[in-house]
Scaffold this motif. Structure first.
Motif, mmCIF file in Angstrom:
data_model
loop_
_atom_site.group_PDB
_atom_site.id
_atom_site.type_symbol
_atom_site.label_atom_id
_atom_site.label_comp_id
_atom_site.label_asym_id
_atom_site.label_seq_id
_atom_site.Cartn_x
_atom_site.Cartn_y
_atom_site.Cartn_z
ATOM 1 N N ILE A 286 0.852 -1.200 0.000
ATOM 2 C CA ILE A 286 0.000 0.000 0.000
ATOM 3 C C ILE A 286 0.883 1.244 0.000
ATOM 4 C CG2 ILE A 286 -1.816 1.217 1.273
ATOM 5 C CD1 ILE A 286 -2.599 -1.577 2.430
ATOM 6 N N ALA A 287 0.536 2.217 -0.841
ATOM 7 C CA ALA A 287 1.313 3.466 -0.918
ATOM 8 C C ALA A 287 0.647 4.503 -0.014
ATOM 9 C CB ALA A 287 1.355 3.953 -2.356
ATOM 10 N N PHE A 288 1.393 4.940 0.993
ATOM 11 C CA PHE A 288 0.815 5.837 1.990
ATOM 12 C C PHE A 288 1.121 7.316 1.742
ATOM 13 C CE2 PHE A 288 0.819 1.705 4.070
ATOM 14 C CZ PHE A 288 -0.479 1.659 4.554
ATOM 15 N N GLY A 289 1.635 7.630 0.568
ATOM 16 C CA GLY A 289 1.819 9.044 0.217
ATOM 17 C C GLY A 289 3.164 9.581 0.631
ATOM 18 N N SER A 290 3.574 10.659 -0.032
ATOM 19 C CA SER A 290 4.924 11.148 0.257
ATOM 20 C C SER A 290 5.070 12.651 0.148
ATOM 21 C CB SER A 290 5.894 10.513 -0.733
ATOM 22 O OG SER A 290 5.591 10.986 -2.025
ATOM 23 N N SER A 291 4.094 13.320 -0.413
ATOM 24 C CA SER A 291 4.454 14.636 -0.929
ATOM 25 C C SER A 291 4.153 15.850 -0.068
ATOM 26 C CB SER A 291 3.776 14.807 -2.275
ATOM 27 O OG SER A 291 2.423 14.583 -2.111
ATOM 28 N N ARG A 292 3.219 15.744 0.878
ATOM 29 C CA ARG A 292 2.852 16.985 1.570
ATOM 30 C C ARG A 292 3.306 16.970 3.020
ATOM 31 N NH1 ARG A 292 -1.671 18.891 3.106
ATOM 32 N NH2 ARG A 292 -2.742 16.921 3.149
ATOM 33 N N GLY A 293 4.182 17.853 3.395
ATOM 34 C CA GLY A 293 4.491 18.105 4.797
ATOM 35 C C GLY A 293 4.935 16.899 5.601
ATOM 36 N N ALA A 294 4.979 17.100 6.908
ATOM 37 C CA ALA A 294 5.446 16.039 7.794
ATOM 38 C C ALA A 294 4.261 15.291 8.396
ATOM 39 C CB ALA A 294 6.274 16.646 8.904
ATOM 40 N N GLY A 295 4.527 14.085 8.903
ATOM 41 C CA GLY A 295 3.472 13.320 9.574
ATOM 42 C C GLY A 295 2.605 12.594 8.578
ATOM 43 N N GLU A 296 2.104 11.428 8.987
ATOM 44 C CA GLU A 296 1.326 10.601 8.068
ATOM 45 C C GLU A 296 0.139 11.349 7.480
ATOM 46 O OE1 GLU A 296 3.985 7.950 8.202
ATOM 47 O OE2 GLU A 296 2.332 8.038 6.788
ATOM 48 N N ALA A 297 -0.572 12.062 8.385
ATOM 49 C CA ALA A 297 -1.795 12.695 7.926
ATOM 50 C C ALA A 297 -1.508 13.763 6.879
ATOM 51 C CB ALA A 297 -2.552 13.289 9.098
ATOM 52 N N GLY A 298 -0.270 14.278 6.858
ATOM 53 C CA GLY A 298 0.067 15.309 5.896
ATOM 54 C C GLY A 298 0.429 14.793 4.524
ATOM 55 N N LYS A 299 0.461 13.484 4.364
ATOM 56 C CA LYS A 299 0.976 12.925 3.111
ATOM 57 C C LYS A 299 -0.091 12.620 2.071
ATOM 58 C CE LYS A 299 5.107 10.991 5.142
ATOM 59 N NZ LYS A 299 5.858 9.787 5.442
ATOM 60 N N ILE A 300 -1.314 12.572 2.498
ATOM 61 C CA ILE A 300 -2.396 12.221 1.574
ATOM 62 C C ILE A 300 -2.915 13.498 0.909
ATOM 63 C CG2 ILE A 300 -4.765 11.336 1.498
ATOM 64 C CD1 ILE A 300 -3.978 9.409 3.708
ATOM 65 N N PRO A 301 -3.023 13.514 -0.420
ATOM 66 C CA PRO A 301 -3.532 14.737 -1.055
ATOM 67 C C PRO A 301 -4.982 15.011 -0.668
ATOM 68 C CG PRO A 301 -3.260 12.968 -2.668
ATOM 69 C CD PRO A 301 -2.686 12.466 -1.384
ATOM 70 N N ARG A 302 -5.291 16.290 -0.512
ATOM 71 C CA ARG A 302 -6.659 16.705 -0.178
ATOM 72 C C ARG A 302 -7.167 17.657 -1.248
ATOM 73 N NH1 ARG A 302 -5.547 18.357 6.141
ATOM 74 N NH2 ARG A 302 -5.151 16.235 6.876
ATOM 75 N N LEU A 303 -8.378 17.430 -1.704
ATOM 76 C CA LEU A 303 -9.003 18.305 -2.693
ATOM 77 C C LEU A 303 -10.449 18.532 -2.284
ATOM 78 C CD1 LEU A 303 -7.973 16.322 -5.916
ATOM 79 C CD2 LEU A 303 -6.967 18.489 -5.173
ATOM 80 N N THR A 304 -10.974 19.715 -2.583
ATOM 81 C CA THR A 304 -12.421 19.869 -2.419
ATOM 82 C C THR A 304 -13.079 19.163 -3.607
ATOM 83 O OG1 THR A 304 -12.574 21.879 -3.728
ATOM 84 C CG2 THR A 304 -12.103 22.162 -1.368
ATOM 85 N N LEU A 305 -14.376 18.893 -3.469
ATOM 86 C CA LEU A 305 -15.079 18.221 -4.570
ATOM 87 C C LEU A 305 -14.905 18.999 -5.866
ATOM 88 C CD1 LEU A 305 -17.124 16.036 -5.597
ATOM 89 C CD2 LEU A 305 -18.910 17.723 -5.115
#
Ligand code: AMO
Length: 463
Positions: A286-305
């Motif tokens: 499973i790829a848990f993300g890498s690109s945004r900020g520190a900490g796990e929660a910061g790694k997943i991209p977020r977009l509004t609908l």
């Protein structure tokens, strides 16, 4: 019958040269002229048993007889076998199983329960059946080693969710599944006769987990969600299992961090506990993300609908910018984008239109057309959804009325708000959807032990 002399199959690796007694199920039988091989399975693993002419055999209720090579022993027979653990000749070692260097030379075989002839071959590495057959014989097909692994991983998802929820300070609660009001709105509820009254099976544990916020502040629950959706898709069940959390004294940004932490930590735990299954099934990590900020929660991209829909238009040339929800293809495309650009199998989508969300969802104070809601997509499908909730009693009553529902049906729920409710929010993961996409199964029914849908409650309903 005494089972205290039992040696678990895996422990036979430590008993080379010794006599052991194992208990288990016949997985396969291979006749090789003067010698017979049985693969025997118990909860710890699988072992090869070699039967030659001298072995003693006893069938169910029979007296002992000299084996004419295992007699009628056949797959799924429940047996106990005594014999000596031997090293296999080097050229016959099976490197794929932990007991691959040993075998048992059977001296005595007793059949404890005889299986009827199987309707299909269960001995192959994979169980190659059409979905209806796989489900028609569910109590049998679940025994297949590879099918069973789906549910061993599912158990680790449950365990991982419990672990992270507790770490986040949530108390586990068990809530009712019969109610007089529907939680998610819509007509998709199963009615039940409740003595002389009409009641519903709950579409989610939503109302109860919210009522428990002023009690425990943070709660989690694992509950059935009953959905009478009259459609047959590969990702909907009539009864799904939801993994829910609800938190008091949180704002929207904190909720986003919490949901991403809960989702990723749950699946990280499951993956770490299931290394053997990932190898056996050749599952993609499973790829848990890498690109945004520190900490796990910061790694997943977020977009509004709306941002997500713009991205779909730009990257995938489909104009869904006016739709109130993502289409299944949008979810697939957004996950492809997240994987390519952010090395993440997850993407969080926020701010769905308020009117498209259940009554308890908090409208965005900056623009009430949209709400403080979110979905988590995982490998092309929504596996979680939730929101900041309306915690003001009067606003909640209005919201119920605005959706054509009667606040009287929510009396106990509303009590919780009347007597003080902190700012709060939460989320819910679908267990079968997560399992389905860890294994990349084509149909969610394969990720449910005993799936319920429009056509099936164990047996096919139109039979
Ligand atoms: P929702 O209805 O989006 O939200 O459900 C939450 C998650 O549960 C799973 N799920 C299903 N899985 C299979 N078959 C179904 N029919 C099905 N329905 C739901 C999905 C989905 O993302 N009370 C809210 C959650 C909240 O706001 O906390 C709710 O039930 O994975």
């Amino acid at each position: 019958m005494k089972m205290k002399n039992r040696t678990l199959i895996l422990d036979c690796t430590k008993k080379i040269g010794e006599n052991v007694t194992i208990y288990g199920y016949i997985q396969t039988r291979r006749d090789h002229g003067k010698i017979l091989f049985l693969d025997v399975l118990d909860r710890s693993g699988l072992i090869q048993v070699v039967v030659s002419k001298g072995a003693h055999l006893r069938g169910v209720g029979q007296t002992e007889s000299k084996s004419h090579l295992g007699g009628e022993i056949s797959p799924q027979d429940v047996v106990t076998i005594s014999g000596k653990v031997n090293k296999r000749p080097p050229n016959l070692v099976n490197k794929n199983i932990p007991t691959g260097e040993i075998e048992i030379a059977a001296e005595k075989i007793e059949v404890l329960s005889k299986a009827e002839e199987l309707p299909f071959d269960m001995g192959g590495k994979d169980l190659d059946l059409q979905l209806p057959t796989l489900l028609d014989y569910r109590s049998l097909t679940l025994r297949h080693p590879k099918v069973k692994q789906i549910f061993k991983v599912q158990a680790t998802i449950l365990e991982g969710f419990r672990k992270i929820s507790k770490e986040l300070g949530c108390v586990e609660v068990v809530v009712p599944e019969i109610a007089v009001s529907s939680t998610e709105g819509g007509a998709e509820v199963f009615k039940v006769d409740y003595f002389d009254h009409k009641a519903f099976l709950t579409q989610s544990p939503q109302l109860y987990k919210q009522m428990l916020v002023p009690v425990f502040e943070r709660v989690f629950t694992i509950a059935h969600a009953y959905r009478a959706e009259p459609s047959v898709t590969t990702r909907h069940l009539a009864v799904a299992t939801q993994l829910d959390c609800e938190f008091g004294f949180v704002d929207f940004e904190e909720l986003l961090d919490l949901l991403e932490k809960a989702g990723t930590e749950t699946l990280k735990f499951a993956e770490a506990e299931s290394k053997d299954v990932f190898k056996e099934w050749n599952l993609e990590t499973i790829a848990f993300g890498s690109s945004r900020g520190a900490g796990e929660a910061g790694k997943i991209p977020r977009l509004t609908l709306r941002e997500a829909q713009e991205l779909i238009l730009k990257e995938f040339k489909r104009d869904n910018t006016k739709e109130k929800d993502l289409t299944p293809q949008d979810e697939i495309d957004l996950c492809t984008w997240a994987k390519n650009v952010h090395k993440s199998d997850f993407v969080t989508i926020t701010h769905f239109p308020t009117q498209a969300k259940p009554f308890y969802t908090m409208p965005d104070p900056k623009n009430s057309e949209y709400s403080l809601s979110y979905d988590l997509l995982f490998r092309g499908v929504e596996v979680m959804s939730g929101s900041q909730r309306i915690n003001d009693y009067f606003q909640l009553v209005d919201s119920i009325k605005s959706r054509g529902m009667d606040p009287k049906n929510f009396e106990m729920y509303l009590q919780a708000f009347k007597y003080g409710m902190p700012p709060e929010g939460g989320f819910s993961f679908g267990l079968e959807r997560m399992t389905m996409h860890v294994f990349k199964l084509a149909n969610i029914r394969e990720a449910a032990l005993f799936p319920r849908d429009m056509e099936r409650v164990d047996i096919r309903l139109n039979k």
